[in-house]
Design an enzyme around this catalytic site. Sequence first.
Site, short mmCIF file in Angstrom:
data_model
loop_
_atom_site.label_atom_id
_atom_site.label_comp_id
_atom_site.label_asym_id
_atom_site.label_seq_id
_atom_site.Cartn_x
_atom_site.Cartn_y
_atom_site.Cartn_z
N GLY A 42 1.01 -1.23 0.17
CA GLY A 42 -0.02 -0.06 0.07
C GLY A 42 1.03 1.18 -0.02
O GLY A 42 1.98 1.48 0.78
N ALA A 45 1.26 3.14 3.65
CA ALA A 45 2.07 2.42 4.47
C ALA A 45 3.80 2.36 4.09
O ALA A 45 4.44 2.50 4.76
CB ALA A 45 1.49 0.73 4.74
N ASN A 46 3.50 2.09 2.76
CA ASN A 46 5.23 2.01 2.28
C ASN A 46 5.93 3.26 2.74
O ASN A 46 7.13 3.34 3.10
CB ASN A 46 5.30 1.83 0.81
CG ASN A 46 4.82 0.50 0.22
OD1 ASN A 46 4.74 -0.33 1.09
ND2 ASN A 46 4.77 0.05 -1.03
N GLU A 142 -4.57 6.22 -3.08
CA GLU A 142 -5.39 5.05 -3.04
C GLU A 142 -6.38 5.04 -2.02
O GLU A 142 -6.97 3.95 -1.62
CB GLU A 142 -4.35 3.92 -2.54
CG GLU A 142 -3.42 3.56 -3.59
CD GLU A 142 -2.37 2.57 -3.58
OE1 GLU A 142 -1.94 1.70 -4.40
OE2 GLU A 142 -1.91 2.34 -2.35
N ASN A 181 5.01 10.83 -10.98
CA ASN A 181 5.97 10.29 -11.99
C ASN A 181 5.74 10.52 -13.26
O ASN A 181 4.93 11.44 -13.49
CB ASN A 181 6.21 8.64 -11.50
CG ASN A 181 4.94 7.79 -11.97
OD1 ASN A 181 4.17 8.54 -12.76
ND2 ASN A 181 4.83 6.57 -11.96
N ALA A 246 8.01 0.30 -5.71
CA ALA A 246 8.29 1.27 -4.63
C ALA A 246 9.26 2.23 -4.54
O ALA A 246 9.60 2.78 -3.55
CB ALA A 246 8.10 0.66 -3.06
N ALA A 247 9.89 2.55 -5.71
CA ALA A 247 11.16 3.37 -5.92
C ALA A 247 10.56 4.76 -5.52
O ALA A 247 11.12 5.50 -5.02
CB ALA A 247 11.76 3.54 -7.29
N GLY A 248 9.19 5.01 -5.98
CA GLY A 248 8.54 6.25 -5.69
C GLY A 248 8.06 6.44 -4.48
O GLY A 248 8.38 7.75 -3.64
N ASP A 249 7.93 5.46 -3.60
CA ASP A 249 7.35 5.57 -2.35
C ASP A 249 8.73 5.82 -1.27
O ASP A 249 8.56 6.61 -0.51
CB ASP A 249 6.72 4.12 -1.88
CG ASP A 249 5.40 3.85 -2.44
OD1 ASP A 249 4.76 4.92 -3.02
OD2 ASP A 249 4.96 2.87 -2.37
N SER A 288 12.41 -3.31 1.48
CA SER A 288 13.53 -2.63 0.77
C SER A 288 13.95 -1.39 1.28
O SER A 288 14.88 -0.71 0.78
CB SER A 288 13.36 -2.77 -0.63
OG SER A 288 12.38 -1.83 -0.90
P1 ADP Z 1 7.74 5.22 -9.45
O1 ADP Z 1 8.12 4.23 -8.60
O2 ADP Z 1 6.65 5.93 -8.63
O3 ADP Z 1 7.17 5.07 -10.80
P2 ADP Z 1 10.10 6.62 -10.62
O4 ADP Z 1 10.12 5.35 -11.21
O5 ADP Z 1 10.12 7.92 -11.15
O6 ADP Z 1 8.75 6.41 -9.67
O7 ADP Z 1 11.27 6.61 -9.34
C1 ADP Z 1 11.37 7.56 -8.26
C2 ADP Z 1 12.71 7.80 -8.11
O8 ADP Z 1 13.50 6.64 -7.68
C3 ADP Z 1 13.78 8.22 -9.39
O9 ADP Z 1 13.42 9.73 -9.18
C4 ADP Z 1 15.06 8.18 -8.84
O10 ADP Z 1 15.47 9.06 -8.13
C5 ADP Z 1 14.80 6.66 -8.06
N1 ADP Z 1 15.27 5.66 -9.11
C6 ADP Z 1 14.00 4.94 -9.89
N2 ADP Z 1 14.51 3.92 -10.49
C7 ADP Z 1 15.91 3.89 -10.50
C8 ADP Z 1 17.02 3.11 -10.76
N3 ADP Z 1 17.13 2.11 -11.75
N4 ADP Z 1 18.23 3.38 -10.27
C9 ADP Z 1 18.49 4.47 -9.38
N5 ADP Z 1 17.59 5.20 -8.91
C10 ADP Z 1 16.35 4.98 -9.54
#
Ligand code: ADP
Length: 302
Positions: A42, A45-46, A142, A181, A246-249, A288
Amino acid sequence: MSPIPPIWVIGSANMDLVFRCSRFPNPGETLLGTDFSEHPGGKGANQAVAIGKLGNPVSFVGCVGKDGFGVTLIRQMKGSGVETSTMAIHDSLPSGTAMILVDEAGQNQIVVVPGANGAVTKELVNASIQSSTDSFIVAQLEIPLEAVIAGSKLGKMILNPAPARELPDEIFSELFAIIPNESETEFLTGIRPVDADSCKAASAWFLENGVQNVVLTLGERGSYWSNGIESLSIPAFRVGAIDTTAAGDAFVGGLASRLSIGEGWQDALQFASAVAALAVTKPGAQESMPTRSEVEAFLASQ
Ligand code: ADP
């Protein structure tokens, strides 16, 4: 030293159930799967867990059902330093759940049941958050929009507009920051942020609608910030990404963590990029998220 101000996160908590199978079942077919795992998730929560692991005081305003998943979701958040006394437990709705089928080729089919996340109401938000214009309030989409709108009036809101959906015009002028994003940016503005000019144009759309700060996240291409007077492009750290869930989170949590202690945009964005970079080097979402000392060690090694 003055105490670190608390951050409020209004959002969803879900249990993600991951079923692995050789192929997807046909209608009416029962198929033997090859593996199963459950992961607390979620977006709300993340983000709360990301902030808690970074050592900031953080309270989560959300709702789970009166079931085993709800117990696990709350336990996981508490274990990451998140204050959960501001959460509601719904009598009849189940905890939010996602069923994720993953086939051998890595493709997925997902069914999400929002359940108790749909009961995050404006009343819950107003009862949970002590009104203070100094506090940062982090939200995503959400949960019902009325809860997000109520929260935006109680502090400095950072909105991560995910998943993308139509927003009423009046919300933008209530936002301290918006963090979409690439696809959310295109959905809301009609402009895909692929280069410097389109990042500037998409940010201008949000700024003209009244948002104070725009942060576009661009995956591996990093992020872009503008407040209409100044702007910054922050490259992503080069890491061996193994799971960008969850990169964005992680990024949103990292940014809120630093803005709340009064750090400037350049350093806060750099820190958020490091949090996200570390998160993509490990599988999973909440599992993570890095600790503050891991982020500091990573930044020192760059
Ligand atoms: P979401 O997960 O919401 O789609 P993004 O893909 O734009 O968001 O990623 C959010 C942030 O995470 C990016 O601005 C960047 O700083 C970091 N990030 C995402 N993917 C990578 C990657 N492959 N390597 C390093 N940093 C990353």
